[in-house]
Structure formats: structure tokens, C-alpha cells
Design a protein around this motif. Structure first.
Motif, mmCIF file in Angstrom:
data_model
loop_
_atom_site.group_PDB
_atom_site.id
_atom_site.type_symbol
_atom_site.label_atom_id
_atom_site.label_comp_id
_atom_site.label_asym_id
_atom_site.label_seq_id
_atom_site.Cartn_x
_atom_site.Cartn_y
_atom_site.Cartn_z
ATOM 1 N N UNK A 1 0.825 -1.212 0.000
ATOM 2 C CA UNK A 1 0.000 0.000 0.000
ATOM 3 C C UNK A 1 0.862 1.266 0.000
ATOM 4 N N UNK A 2 1.926 1.275 0.791
ATOM 5 C CA UNK A 2 2.828 2.431 0.848
ATOM 6 C C UNK A 2 3.515 2.637 -0.504
ATOM 7 N N UNK A 3 3.935 1.558 -1.145
ATOM 8 C CA UNK A 3 4.595 1.670 -2.456
ATOM 9 C C UNK A 3 3.646 2.251 -3.505
ATOM 10 N N UNK A 4 2.380 1.948 -3.361
ATOM 11 C CA UNK A 4 1.391 2.432 -4.325
ATOM 12 C C UNK A 4 0.843 3.817 -3.986
ATOM 13 N N UNK A 5 1.272 4.412 -2.883
ATOM 14 C CA UNK A 5 0.814 5.730 -2.466
ATOM 15 C C UNK A 5 1.957 6.725 -2.652
ATOM 16 N N UNK A 6 1.917 7.470 -3.738
ATOM 17 C CA UNK A 6 3.030 8.377 -4.064
ATOM 18 C C UNK A 6 3.174 9.522 -3.067
ATOM 19 N N UNK A 7 2.140 9.816 -2.286
ATOM 20 C CA UNK A 7 2.229 10.936 -1.341
ATOM 21 C C UNK A 7 2.642 10.491 0.069
ATOM 22 N N UNK A 8 2.889 9.198 0.268
ATOM 23 C CA UNK A 8 3.264 8.712 1.598
ATOM 24 C C UNK A 8 4.622 9.275 1.998
ATOM 25 N N UNK A 9 4.712 9.757 3.230
ATOM 26 C CA UNK A 9 5.988 10.247 3.753
ATOM 27 C C UNK A 9 6.101 9.892 5.228
ATOM 28 N N UNK A 10 7.262 9.396 5.595
ATOM 29 C CA UNK A 10 7.590 9.087 6.974
ATOM 30 C C UNK A 10 9.089 9.338 7.095
ATOM 31 N N UNK A 11 9.482 10.264 7.926
ATOM 32 C CA UNK A 11 10.890 10.674 8.019
ATOM 33 C C UNK A 11 11.824 9.516 8.359
ATOM 34 N N UNK A 12 11.330 8.526 9.088
ATOM 35 C CA UNK A 12 12.187 7.405 9.488
ATOM 36 C C UNK A 12 12.447 6.459 8.331
ATOM 37 N N UNK A 13 11.403 6.120 7.578
ATOM 38 C CA UNK A 13 11.576 5.100 6.532
ATOM 39 C C UNK A 13 11.684 5.657 5.118
ATOM 40 N N UNK A 14 11.412 6.932 4.923
ATOM 41 C CA UNK A 14 11.402 7.467 3.561
ATOM 42 C C UNK A 14 12.720 7.288 2.806
ATOM 43 N N UNK A 15 13.904 7.412 3.432
ATOM 44 C CA UNK A 15 15.128 7.151 2.662
ATOM 45 C C UNK A 15 15.175 5.724 2.090
ATOM 46 N N UNK A 16 14.808 4.738 2.886
ATOM 47 C CA UNK A 16 14.767 3.354 2.389
ATOM 48 C C UNK A 16 13.686 3.187 1.330
ATOM 49 N N UNK A 17 12.541 3.767 1.582
ATOM 50 C CA UNK A 17 11.428 3.687 0.648
ATOM 51 C C UNK A 17 11.783 4.366 -0.674
ATOM 52 N N UNK A 18 12.448 5.513 -0.601
ATOM 53 C CA UNK A 18 12.884 6.201 -1.818
ATOM 54 C C UNK A 18 13.872 5.344 -2.604
ATOM 55 N N UNK A 19 14.769 4.648 -1.901
ATOM 56 C CA UNK A 19 15.692 3.721 -2.568
ATOM 57 C C UNK A 19 14.903 2.643 -3.314
#
Length: 180
Positions: free
Chosen positions: A90-108
Motif C-alpha cells: 500500500x505504501x509503495x502504491x501511495x506516491x504521497x506517503x511520507x515518513x521521516x524514518x523510513x522514507x530514505x529506504x522507501x525512496x531507494x
């Protein structure tokens, strides 16, 4: 409603990446792993990472990132990604999701996905992700931080064979309720 759940082989010309993260308790020892199989269900490569103390959601993201990096190193052109963490799908499919802790990994992860010409990401039930689950549990006790497995660990061979043969298990799933 009862569903028959099984691991499905990828389409011809595609690889399938199954990943899983494991954490023992809230912020317990964690590991992430994944395996790549071809259209015949054959082992192509796998990996396991001992991560440290994090929650299972972050372990899931680490596992996905490592799996995508392995696909990129293999120059994979078409990859079906299956995760048993629906929240991550769900997070991968939500382009507006942001979380300061995991966003660097998610952006990768999102960047690595963009580098593979054809990608599908979908949720799968835990019962269809048994090989990745077993590999993640093995990763919890490994001595090295990161291992690439060119061959499956012996403990996985019966599970891989069962998957390739189409073995299934029944799962009770929510369904439409009828009041007749």
C-alpha cells in the motif's frame, strides 16, 4: 470463505522476487531476506541480512531494498515482486506517503523499481511466501550481516519443490456474507 493459497510461477520471461522481514517482538532482533526464481520455479539467487533491532515493517523494507538491488545486479528486465506485508504494498502504491524514518529506504526502493523495465508489485498471503519466511528466520541466526545465496539453503529445498509443484494450503479469508 476458504481459498486455496499457493505460490505461483511468474510469466515466461519474468523473474519472481519474494521478500520477507522478520522481527522478534517490538524492536527485537530483525532480519530480511528474499529469493528470486524463474518461470519454472527454479532458484536463481537469494539473500539474507541480519539487520539489528528494528520493527518488522522496517525489516520488510530492508528486505525489499536488498532484493531490488540483487535484481539490478542481475540486470533483470521483468520482475514480479510479491510481499506478504500488505502495508508495504500500500505504501509503495501511495506516491504521497511520507515518513521521516523510513522514507530514505522507501525512496531507494522506488528508485530501484524505476530502473527495472517491467515490474509488478503485489501482495501475497503468508502461506504463499513460505520460502522467504523460512529464509528470514534463518537470517536471524546467521553470523554474517549479509549473505548472497547462489544455491538455496538445504532447509528451503523441500519448500521450493512444493511451490514448483503447485502445492497449496487452505486459508480462511473474508468474503461476502449471505443471509439466506
Amino acid at each position: 470463505m476458504v481459498k486455496q493459497i499457493s505460490w505461483d510461477k511468474p510469466d515466461p520471461g519474468w523473474l519472481k522476487l519474494n521478500t520477507d522481514g522478520s522481527s522478534k517482538g517490538l524492536l527485537g532482533a530483525a532480519a530480511g531476506c528474499g529469493l528470486i526464481r524463474d518461470e519454472g520455479g527454479n532458484w536463481v539467487a537469494g539473500f539474507s541480512r541480519k539487520i539489528g533491532r528494528i520493527d518488522s515493517f522496517v525489516a520488510e523494507i530492508w528486505a525489499l531494498r536488498d532484493g531490488l538491488q540483487l535484481c539490478q545486479q542481475m540486470n533483470a528486465r521483468a520482475v514480479m515482486i510479491e510481499l506478504d506485508a500488505k502495508s508495504l504494498v500500500d505504501v509503495l502504491n501511495n506516491s504521497s506517503y511520507y515518513n521521516a524514518v523510513i522514507s530514505p529506504l522507501l525512496d531507494d526502493c522506488k528508485f530501484l523499481i524505476s530502473q527495472i523495465p517491467q515490474v509488478r508489485v503485489r501482495h501475497t498471503y503468508r502461506e504463499a511466501n513460505k520460502c522467504a519466511d523460512r529464509l528470514a528466520n534463518l537470517g536471524l541466526s546467521q553470523s554474517l550481516d549479509y549473505i548472497v545465496h547462489s544455491n538455496p539453503p538445504l532447509e528451503l529445498i523441500p519448500l521450493i519443490e512444493a511451490d514448483s509443484l503447485g502445492s497449496f494450503c487452505n486459508r480462511l479469508c473474508p468474503g461476502l456474507v449471505s443471509f439466506f
